[in-house]
Design a protein around this motif. Structure first.
Motif, PDB file in Angstrom:
ATOM      1  N   MET A  48     -12.699 -15.396  12.374  1.00  0.00           N
ATOM      2  CA  MET A  48     -11.657 -16.345  11.947  1.00  0.00           C
ATOM      3  C   MET A  48     -10.297 -15.696  12.156  1.00  0.00           C
ATOM      4  SD  MET A  48     -11.355 -18.411   8.336  1.00  0.00           S
ATOM      5  CE  MET A  48     -12.895 -19.264   8.682  1.00  0.00           C
ATOM      6  N   LEU A  49      -9.315 -16.502  12.482  1.00  0.00           N
ATOM      7  CA  LEU A  49      -7.996 -16.008  12.826  1.00  0.00           C
ATOM      8  C   LEU A  49      -7.071 -16.119  11.619  1.00  0.00           C
ATOM      9  CD1 LEU A  49      -6.495 -14.866  15.288  1.00  0.00           C
ATOM     10  CD2 LEU A  49      -5.690 -17.180  15.768  1.00  0.00           C
ATOM     11  N   TYR A  50      -6.330 -15.027  11.337  1.00  0.00           N
ATOM     12  CA  TYR A  50      -5.412 -14.980  10.199  1.00  0.00           C
ATOM     13  C   TYR A  50      -4.032 -14.584  10.696  1.00  0.00           C
ATOM     14  CZ  TYR A  50      -9.417 -15.065   7.000  1.00  0.00           C
ATOM     15  OH  TYR A  50     -10.538 -15.426   6.304  1.00  0.00           O
ATOM     16  N   LEU A  51      -3.015 -15.022   9.959  1.00  0.00           N
ATOM     17  CA  LEU A  51      -1.646 -14.565  10.144  1.00  0.00           C
ATOM     18  C   LEU A  51      -1.364 -13.538   9.056  1.00  0.00           C
ATOM     19  CD1 LEU A  51       1.123 -14.791  11.543  1.00  0.00           C
ATOM     20  CD2 LEU A  51       1.706 -16.555   9.864  1.00  0.00           C
ATOM     21  N   ALA A  52      -0.921 -12.343   9.482  1.00  0.00           N
ATOM     22  CA  ALA A  52      -0.748 -11.261   8.519  1.00  0.00           C
ATOM     23  C   ALA A  52       0.574 -10.553   8.776  1.00  0.00           C
ATOM     24  CB  ALA A  52      -1.900 -10.270   8.614  1.00  0.00           C
ATOM     25  N   GLU A  53       0.995  -9.781   7.783  1.00  0.00           N
ATOM     26  CA  GLU A  53       2.225  -9.000   7.834  1.00  0.00           C
ATOM     27  C   GLU A  53       1.872  -7.516   7.718  1.00  0.00           C
ATOM     28  OE1 GLU A  53       6.439  -8.370   5.350  1.00  0.00           O
ATOM     29  OE2 GLU A  53       4.927  -9.840   4.700  1.00  0.00           O
ATOM     30  N   VAL A  54       2.456  -6.713   8.602  1.00  0.00           N
ATOM     31  CA  VAL A  54       2.201  -5.272   8.594  1.00  0.00           C
ATOM     32  C   VAL A  54       3.005  -4.629   7.468  1.00  0.00           C
ATOM     33  CG1 VAL A  54       2.359  -3.141   9.903  1.00  0.00           C
ATOM     34  CG2 VAL A  54       1.734  -5.278  11.056  1.00  0.00           C
ATOM     35  N   GLN A  55       2.330  -3.887   6.629  1.00  0.00           N
ATOM     36  CA  GLN A  55       2.979  -3.165   5.538  1.00  0.00           C
ATOM     37  C   GLN A  55       2.595  -1.691   5.626  1.00  0.00           C
ATOM     38  OE1 GLN A  55       1.839  -5.052   1.859  1.00  0.00           O
ATOM     39  NE2 GLN A  55       3.294  -6.750   2.112  1.00  0.00           N
ATOM     40  N   LYS A  56       3.619  -0.843   5.672  1.00  0.00           N
ATOM     41  CA  LYS A  56       3.390   0.595   5.747  1.00  0.00           C
ATOM     42  C   LYS A  56       3.875   1.238   4.453  1.00  0.00           C
ATOM     43  CE  LYS A  56       3.634   1.072  10.765  1.00  0.00           C
ATOM     44  NZ  LYS A  56       4.266   1.778  11.893  1.00  0.00           N
ATOM     45  N   GLN A  57       3.000   1.972   3.838  1.00  0.00           N
ATOM     46  CA  GLN A  57       3.314   2.682   2.601  1.00  0.00           C
ATOM     47  C   GLN A  57       3.370   4.178   2.895  1.00  0.00           C
ATOM     48  OE1 GLN A  57       0.394   1.588  -0.303  1.00  0.00           O
ATOM     49  NE2 GLN A  57       0.967  -0.589  -0.316  1.00  0.00           N
ATOM     50  N   LYS A  58       4.507   4.758   2.585  1.00  0.00           N
ATOM     51  CA  LYS A  58       4.674   6.197   2.831  1.00  0.00           C
ATOM     52  C   LYS A  58       3.859   6.991   1.832  1.00  0.00           C
ATOM     53  CE  LYS A  58       9.297   5.793   4.814  1.00  0.00           C
ATOM     54  NZ  LYS A  58      10.698   6.245   4.732  1.00  0.00           N
ATOM     55  N   GLY A  59       3.118   7.941   2.373  1.00  0.00           N
ATOM     56  CA  GLY A  59       2.304   8.780   1.494  1.00  0.00           C
ATOM     57  C   GLY A  59       3.108   9.919   0.881  1.00  0.00           C
ATOM     58  N   GLY A  60       2.587  10.475  -0.165  1.00  0.00           N
ATOM     59  CA  GLY A  60       3.236  11.598  -0.833  1.00  0.00           C
ATOM     60  C   GLY A  60       2.910  12.913  -0.168  1.00  0.00           C
ATOM     61  N   LEU A  61       3.301  13.925  -0.864  1.00  0.00           N
ATOM     62  CA  LEU A  61       3.025  15.266  -0.319  1.00  0.00           C
ATOM     63  C   LEU A  61       1.552  15.570  -0.277  1.00  0.00           C
ATOM     64  CD1 LEU A  61       5.903  17.219  -2.101  1.00  0.00           C
ATOM     65  CD2 LEU A  61       5.828  16.416   0.275  1.00  0.00           C
ATOM     66  N   LEU A  62       0.816  15.033  -1.264  1.00  0.00           N
ATOM     67  CA  LEU A  62      -0.613  15.344  -1.353  1.00  0.00           C
ATOM     68  C   LEU A  62      -1.457  14.362  -0.538  1.00  0.00           C
ATOM     69  CD1 LEU A  62      -0.872  16.211  -5.151  1.00  0.00           C
ATOM     70  CD2 LEU A  62      -0.659  17.786  -3.210  1.00  0.00           C
ATOM     71  N   LEU A 111      -2.556  -4.652   6.198  1.00  0.00           N
ATOM     72  CA  LEU A 111      -2.227  -5.995   6.663  1.00  0.00           C
ATOM     73  C   LEU A 111      -2.320  -6.954   5.489  1.00  0.00           C
ATOM     74  CD1 LEU A 111      -4.155  -6.161  10.069  1.00  0.00           C
ATOM     75  CD2 LEU A 111      -1.733  -5.701   9.693  1.00  0.00           C
ATOM     76  N   LYS A 112      -1.212  -7.631   5.218  1.00  0.00           N
ATOM     77  CA  LYS A 112      -1.158  -8.610   4.132  1.00  0.00           C
ATOM     78  C   LYS A 112      -1.416  -9.992   4.717  1.00  0.00           C
ATOM     79  CE  LYS A 112       1.969 -10.394   0.570  1.00  0.00           C
ATOM     80  NZ  LYS A 112       3.348 -10.314   0.015  1.00  0.00           N
ATOM     81  N   LEU A 113      -2.589 -10.587   4.367  1.00  0.00           N
ATOM     82  CA  LEU A 113      -2.966 -11.884   4.905  1.00  0.00           C
ATOM     83  C   LEU A 113      -2.070 -12.977   4.312  1.00  0.00           C
ATOM     84  CD1 LEU A 113      -6.862 -11.573   4.800  1.00  0.00           C
ATOM     85  CD2 LEU A 113      -5.290 -10.991   6.647  1.00  0.00           C
TER      86      LEU A 113
END
Length: 586
Positions: free
Chosen positions: A1-15, A23-25
């Protein structure tokens, strides 16, 4: 099935390490033209790490919620919006068509109502005419009855006249007998009693036989009154007939005037139409000239494109071949004046930039490979897809090919730049080796071919053709403006012609309606004339006969008076002959 999504990048911490991509549907495709929102669910997708944060993508997932394919949503969204715009335009066209049908149906309903009202008015008029004819028929029957009564009166008068003539003949006979009797008797001799009695009876009988005309006179006066009453009834109809004749005459004059006006307007419209046809013919000649110039412009543009293509191929040849150069000379004197450290530093900077650009070109080549794989997948999907889905897939394939072509052309220039930088670094290194005392071989530079003069000549030729193209485009622009102006004038004149033609048609329709109304009016006039004239002729005939009867009656009255006068004279004569007074009384 085909979805429209938004790319979300979360910066990781030091650890936790590097950034996490999700991907936010946002929406899900139900059918080809139907999308619905979904609960905002985020799924992990490391394959989307190469995309920017906040970018919109199309994600294809299997029933197990596993990613199968990720695609940038820019071009598909544009296609969806274009399809949506086309659907809106279709809906607007349908709405306009429905509105036109509504207006047409409303106009037809109004026309039907108008015709129905016209038919009802005509039906009422026919009913009025029918009732009028019935009244005329009843009046005609009354006239026939009066005519019969007058005929009876005429017969009675004729009978009385005949009786009066018989009495008059009898009186003349008795008078002759009396004269003979007087001649037979001597003068002074008187009648005896029997003779006096007989003579008295005869005179009495004659006086009783005198016709009395009082009753006939009363009947005759009644007949005259009936004829005049019928004439009084007919007079309003004659007045109405005269009014109808005046109206019909006025309408006929209006028809003649409108006919002349219509003829003048039709002649003017015909002349304007011929002039418009000439203008259209001239416009066609200008349009043909414009088309030939546009074709020539297209040929010049194709030549320029071929020259650009040749120019690009030469540059590609220079970029891919080590034996071809484009006269990229190095400022050797400046490099000679540098210190060895400075020269090494310049070579290191150039090498670093070359490595950075090489890395970028490598990424672009991978992107090009990915695009090639996407094109192959779309081609396979088109082969397996149903006919309705092939249109969208074909559009998507065309877009992908355009992106692939644009990216490939960009890479050609970037590869050429990399080769030129490599040659530039090689020249710097040769100068550095020579300054360090090492021997440098120049055979490679000697065998190289310089295409710079050819490119310069091509550039000059291209400038000449560009100037010629600009002049042609300016001429075409002027011709387009003139054609547009002529087309506007023709459109205005065409609209005026259509309006005048519509006015002529309306005037012709009005003229036809007026002719029909005038024909109906003349029909009513002729019908009234045909209905009233026989009745009027009957009344005139009856009036003439009654006048003849009145004259005969006056003659009979005069004859009766003369008879009474004669009887009185005979009585006086008889009185002179009677010897005794009592005989006279007898």
């Amino acid at each position: 099935m085909l979805y429209l999504a938004e790319v979300q990048k979360q910066k990781g911490g030091l650890l936790s390490g590097g950034a996490k991509t999700e991907l936010k549907l946002l929406a899900c495709q139900r059918t080809d033209q139907n999308w619905s929102t979904v609960s905002e669910e985020a799924i992990s997708a490391e394959d989307a790490s190469r995309l920017n944060d906040g970018a919109l993508v199309l994600v294809e997932m299997n029933p197990n919620r596993q990613l199968q394919r990720i695609q940038e949503a820019g071009r598909p969204l544009v296609n969806i919006l274009q399809n949506f715009s086309r659907q809106l335009e279709k809906f607007k066209l349908k709405e306009e068509e429905i509105d036109q049908w509504k207006e047409s149906l409303t106009f037809q309903a109004q026309e039907m109502n108008r015709r129905e009202m016209d038919m009802e008015a005509r039906l009422e008029h026919l009913q009025e005419m029918e009732s009028e004819f019935q009244r005329l028929e009843s009046q005609q029957q009354e006239v026939e009855t009066n005519r019969e009564q007058i005929s009876q009166l005429q017969a009675e008068v004729e009978r009385n006249r005949q009786e009066l003539e018989g009495a008059w003949e009898h009186l003349r006979g008795e008078q002759r007998r009396l004269e003979e009797f007087q001649a037979d008797f001597p003068q002074g001799q008187v009648l005896d009693a029997d003779q006096s009695r007989v003579m008295g009876e005869l005179l009495e009988r004659l006086s009783n036989r005198v016709a009395h005309t009082e009753t006939v006179r009363e009947h005759l006066n009644l007949a005259f009154e009936l004829v005049e009453s019928q004439q009084a009834i007919l007079n309003p109809h004659w007045e109405k007939l005269e009014q109808q004749r005046i109206v019909a005459t006025q309408q006929q004059e209006e028809i003649d005037r409108l006919g002349q006006t219509l003829s003048d307007r039709q002649n003017a419209w015909q002349q304007a139409r011929d002039f418009l046809a000439q203008q259209k013919a001239q416009l066609k000649v200008k349009t043909a000239t414009l088309a030939s110039k546009q074709d020539y412009v297209q040929i010049v543009k194709e030549q320029l494109e071929q020259q650009d293509l040749l120019h690009q191929q030469i540059r590609c040849l220079a970029a891919t071949s080590g034996d071809v150069v484009l006269s990229q000379q190095v400022d050797v004197e400046a490099l000679e004046r540098m210190t060895l450290e400075e020269l090494k530093k310049v070579i290191q900077d150039l090498t670093y930039k070359l490595e950075m650009d090489s890395s970028f070109v490598h990424d672009q080549e991978q992107e090009l490979t990915y695009k090639q794989e996407t094109i192959e997948q779309l081609q396979n999907q088109i082969k397996e897809a149903a006919e309705p889905d092939q249109v969208n897939l074909a559009t998507e394939l065309a877009d992908e090919k355009d992106l692939y072509q644009m990216l490939n052309e960009t890479l050609v220039g970037q590869r050429r730049n990399l080769l030129q930088r490599q040659k530039l670094i090689k020249q710097h290194e040769n100068i550095l080796l020579r300054r360090q005392g090492h021997t440098v071989t120049q055979t490679e530079e000697a065998n190289q071919i310089d295409f710079a003069p050819i490119l310069l000549q091509m550039k000059n030729q291209r400038q000449q053709q560009s100037q010629e193209l600009q002049k042609l485009e300016y001429d075409i622009e002027q011709m387009l403006a003139a054609i547009e102006m002529d087309q506007g004038m023709i459109d205005n004149q065409t609209q005026e012609q259509n309006q005048k033609q519509q006015e002529c048609q309306e005037m012709e329709t009005n003229l036809l309606s007026l002719r029909l109304a005038t024909a109906e009016c003349w029909g009513r006039v002729n019908l009234y004339q045909e209905a009233l004239q026989p009745i009027q002729d009957y009344l005139d005939g009856l009036r003439h006969k009654l006048q003849e009867i009145a004259a005969s009656l006056a003659q009979i009255q005069e004859t009766g008076d003369y008879q009474l006068q004669t009887i009185n004279e005979m009585r006086h004569t008889l009185q002179s002959l009677v010897s005794q007074p009592e005989l006279l009384a007898s």
